[in-house]
Design a protein around this motif. Sequence first.
Motif, mmCIF file in Angstrom:
data_model
loop_
_atom_site.group_PDB
_atom_site.id
_atom_site.type_symbol
_atom_site.label_atom_id
_atom_site.label_comp_id
_atom_site.label_asym_id
_atom_site.label_seq_id
_atom_site.Cartn_x
_atom_site.Cartn_y
_atom_site.Cartn_z
ATOM 1 N N GLU A 1 45.123 26.577 28.070
ATOM 2 C CA GLU A 1 45.629 27.239 29.267
ATOM 3 C C GLU A 1 45.574 28.762 29.112
ATOM 4 O OE1 GLU A 1 47.412 27.345 33.122
ATOM 5 O OE2 GLU A 1 46.554 25.689 31.972
ATOM 6 N N GLU A 2 45.912 29.212 27.890
ATOM 7 C CA GLU A 2 45.831 30.643 27.619
ATOM 8 C C GLU A 2 44.404 31.156 27.800
ATOM 9 O OE1 GLU A 2 46.676 31.649 23.607
ATOM 10 O OE2 GLU A 2 46.517 33.817 23.923
ATOM 11 N N ALA A 3 43.470 30.415 27.225
ATOM 12 C CA ALA A 3 42.067 30.828 27.317
ATOM 13 C C ALA A 3 41.601 30.887 28.772
ATOM 14 C CB ALA A 3 41.185 29.879 26.507
ATOM 15 N N ALA A 4 42.087 29.915 29.576
ATOM 16 C CA ALA A 4 41.694 29.883 30.983
ATOM 17 C C ALA A 4 42.222 31.104 31.728
ATOM 18 C CB ALA A 4 42.203 28.603 31.641
ATOM 19 N N ARG A 5 43.463 31.487 31.424
ATOM 20 C CA ARG A 5 44.048 32.630 32.102
ATOM 21 C C ARG A 5 43.405 33.942 31.636
ATOM 22 N NH1 ARG A 5 48.058 31.531 35.294
ATOM 23 N NH2 ARG A 5 48.972 29.454 35.226
ATOM 24 N N ILE A 6 43.080 34.029 30.357
ATOM 25 C CA ILE A 6 42.371 35.208 29.865
ATOM 26 C C ILE A 6 41.003 35.311 30.538
ATOM 27 C CG2 ILE A 6 41.297 36.284 27.849
ATOM 28 C CD1 ILE A 6 44.291 36.567 27.868
ATOM 29 N N ALA A 7 40.350 34.141 30.692
ATOM 30 C CA ALA A 7 39.034 34.143 31.336
ATOM 31 C C ALA A 7 39.140 34.620 32.783
ATOM 32 C CB ALA A 7 38.418 32.746 31.282
ATOM 33 N N ALA A 8 40.220 34.173 33.470
ATOM 34 C CA ALA A 8 40.416 34.609 34.853
ATOM 35 C C ALA A 8 40.656 36.114 34.919
ATOM 36 C CB ALA A 8 41.593 33.861 35.476
ATOM 37 N N LEU A 9 41.445 36.613 33.967
ATOM 38 C CA LEU A 9 41.688 38.052 33.910
ATOM 39 C C LEU A 9 40.388 38.805 33.638
ATOM 40 C CD1 LEU A 9 43.515 40.570 33.735
ATOM 41 C CD2 LEU A 9 43.868 40.022 31.312
ATOM 42 N N LYS A 10 39.595 38.296 32.669
ATOM 43 C CA LYS A 10 38.323 38.942 32.328
ATOM 44 C C LYS A 10 37.372 38.936 33.531
ATOM 45 C CE LYS A 10 38.980 39.949 27.972
ATOM 46 N NZ LYS A 10 38.974 41.351 27.497
ATOM 47 N N GLU A 11 37.388 37.824 34.254
ATOM 48 C CA GLU A 11 36.508 37.736 35.418
ATOM 49 C C GLU A 11 36.891 38.790 36.466
ATOM 50 O OE1 GLU A 11 36.505 33.947 37.269
ATOM 51 O OE2 GLU A 11 35.016 34.493 38.788
ATOM 52 N N GLU A 12 38.207 38.900 36.714
ATOM 53 C CA GLU A 12 38.638 39.910 37.681
ATOM 54 C C GLU A 12 38.341 41.316 37.171
ATOM 55 O OE1 GLU A 12 42.715 39.737 38.838
ATOM 56 O OE2 GLU A 12 42.544 41.412 40.233
ATOM 57 N N GLU A 13 38.572 41.522 35.846
ATOM 58 C CA GLU A 13 38.274 42.834 35.270
ATOM 59 C C GLU A 13 36.799 43.179 35.457
ATOM 60 O OE1 GLU A 13 38.371 45.194 30.961
ATOM 61 O OE2 GLU A 13 38.629 43.025 31.050
ATOM 62 N N GLU A 14 35.918 42.199 35.209
ATOM 63 C CA GLU A 14 34.484 42.447 35.348
ATOM 64 C C GLU A 14 34.117 42.737 36.807
ATOM 65 O OE1 GLU A 14 32.323 43.004 33.190
ATOM 66 O OE2 GLU A 14 30.588 43.085 34.515
ATOM 67 N N GLN A 15 34.724 41.980 37.720
ATOM 68 C CA GLN A 15 34.464 42.222 39.140
ATOM 69 C C GLN A 15 34.889 43.631 39.547
ATOM 70 O OE1 GLN A 15 36.580 39.085 41.108
ATOM 71 N NE2 GLN A 15 35.028 37.523 40.711
ATOM 72 N N LYS A 16 36.102 44.016 39.117
ATOM 73 C CA LYS A 16 36.597 45.333 39.465
ATOM 74 C C LYS A 16 35.770 46.431 38.791
ATOM 75 C CE LYS A 16 39.827 43.770 42.100
ATOM 76 N NZ LYS A 16 41.249 43.793 41.793
ATOM 77 N N ASN A 17 35.382 46.194 37.538
ATOM 78 C CA ASN A 17 34.550 47.175 36.834
ATOM 79 C C ASN A 17 33.172 47.301 37.483
ATOM 80 O OD1 ASN A 17 36.215 48.243 34.807
ATOM 81 N ND2 ASN A 17 35.910 46.473 33.488
ATOM 82 N N GLN A 18 32.613 46.167 37.909
ATOM 83 C CA GLN A 18 31.319 46.222 38.605
ATOM 84 C C GLN A 18 31.436 47.047 39.880
ATOM 85 O OE1 GLN A 18 29.938 42.241 39.259
ATOM 86 N NE2 GLN A 18 29.299 41.924 37.139
ATOM 87 N N MET A 19 32.522 46.830 40.604
ATOM 88 C CA MET A 19 32.737 47.583 41.835
ATOM 89 C C MET A 19 32.851 49.077 41.541
ATOM 90 S SD MET A 19 35.797 47.209 44.655
ATOM 91 C CE MET A 19 37.053 47.683 43.466
ATOM 92 N N MET A 20 33.627 49.437 40.484
ATOM 93 C CA MET A 20 33.796 50.839 40.157
ATOM 94 C C MET A 20 32.515 51.442 39.600
ATOM 95 S SD MET A 20 36.689 51.397 41.308
ATOM 96 C CE MET A 20 36.473 53.124 40.940
ATOM 97 N N ARG A 21 31.757 50.660 38.823
ATOM 98 C CA ARG A 21 30.483 51.173 38.312
ATOM 99 C C ARG A 21 29.538 51.474 39.469
ATOM 100 N NH1 ARG A 21 31.189 47.391 33.940
ATOM 101 N NH2 ARG A 21 30.001 45.821 35.101
ATOM 102 N N ARG A 22 29.544 50.569 40.471
ATOM 103 C CA ARG A 22 28.701 50.785 41.640
ATOM 104 C C ARG A 22 29.128 52.045 42.403
ATOM 105 N NH1 ARG A 22 29.911 46.612 43.936
ATOM 106 N NH2 ARG A 22 31.188 47.347 45.665
ATOM 107 N N LYS A 23 30.441 52.207 42.551
ATOM 108 C CA LYS A 23 30.938 53.385 43.255
ATOM 109 C C LYS A 23 30.605 54.658 42.489
ATOM 110 C CE LYS A 23 34.813 51.270 45.765
ATOM 111 N NZ LYS A 23 34.419 51.770 47.084
ATOM 112 N N ILE A 24 30.756 54.607 41.159
ATOM 113 C CA ILE A 24 30.467 55.789 40.337
ATOM 114 C C ILE A 24 28.983 56.120 40.393
ATOM 115 C CG2 ILE A 24 30.417 56.657 37.964
ATOM 116 C CD1 ILE A 24 33.036 55.082 37.503
ATOM 117 N N GLU A 25 28.141 55.084 40.326
ATOM 118 C CA GLU A 25 26.696 55.310 40.427
ATOM 119 C C GLU A 25 26.340 55.921 41.788
ATOM 120 O OE1 GLU A 25 25.291 51.635 37.481
ATOM 121 O OE2 GLU A 25 24.865 51.581 39.625
#
Length: 256
Positions: free
Chosen positions: A145-169
């Motif tokens: 369960e911990e791994a699943a929640r970390i994965a969900a957090l990582k997924e959201e982090e990656e989505q948000k980082n992708q969005m910010m990388r796109r904005k910065i670019e």
Amino acid sequence: MAARNPLSEEELSCPVCCEIFRDPVVLSCSHSVCKTCLQKFWETKGSRECPVCRRRSLKEYLPRNLVLKNLSACVWCVKGQKIWPRPRIEKLKRILDSLEKTRKVLEEAKQDYDQTAAHIKTQAQHTERQIKEEFEKLHPFLRDEEAARIAALKEEEEQKNQMMRRKIEEMNGEISSLSDTIRNIEKEMEAEDVLFLQNFKSTEKQAQLTPKDPEKTSGALINVVKHLSNLKFRVWENMQEILQYRCKKDTETVLK
């Protein structure tokens, strides 16, 4: 004999198109207009009137203004009289000031994006530590369960980082393009006056292509509440289901 003041650009400009006279003709009221501009003006108005004073022209044939035509043939120097491009330089200076302000806004927005991206990383690291601390208190079988929640957090982090990388670019591209435009305008302003006036229209058009305002970063941060709220309660419900399933399996095994 005292020297005449240099002719201003307005004195050698058509009152209709506001450009240097190309083929000026003289109306009966003594005003001069480009022949082509006058014909278009008459077609639009439906009457043969002066664009300046509105007096009707009674002449069928309009003589050319050879003096203005000769003076307008050279935008640098005719008979010792110079046509100064200062009004257009001043106009470009005002445009440059506006562009500089826009670039400052973009750079400040990029700085905000950089800070937001760094804050996202800090949020993710802090939230991950909190999640791990909570799961350390639970039984080993909850590691999945911990791994699943970390994965969900990582997924959201990656989505948000992708969005910010796109904005910065995008912001880097806007700033780079704006910097190129500013350099080009400054280069044009340093050119010879004849070349400057010849290229003014394209330079002015390029200068007016300002980028759109930067987007706000609302919704860019990680939804920490989603990952942490009621964490223990939801995990406990999942644990109860697992325990009930195991108890049932154990009971069936004993009855056999």
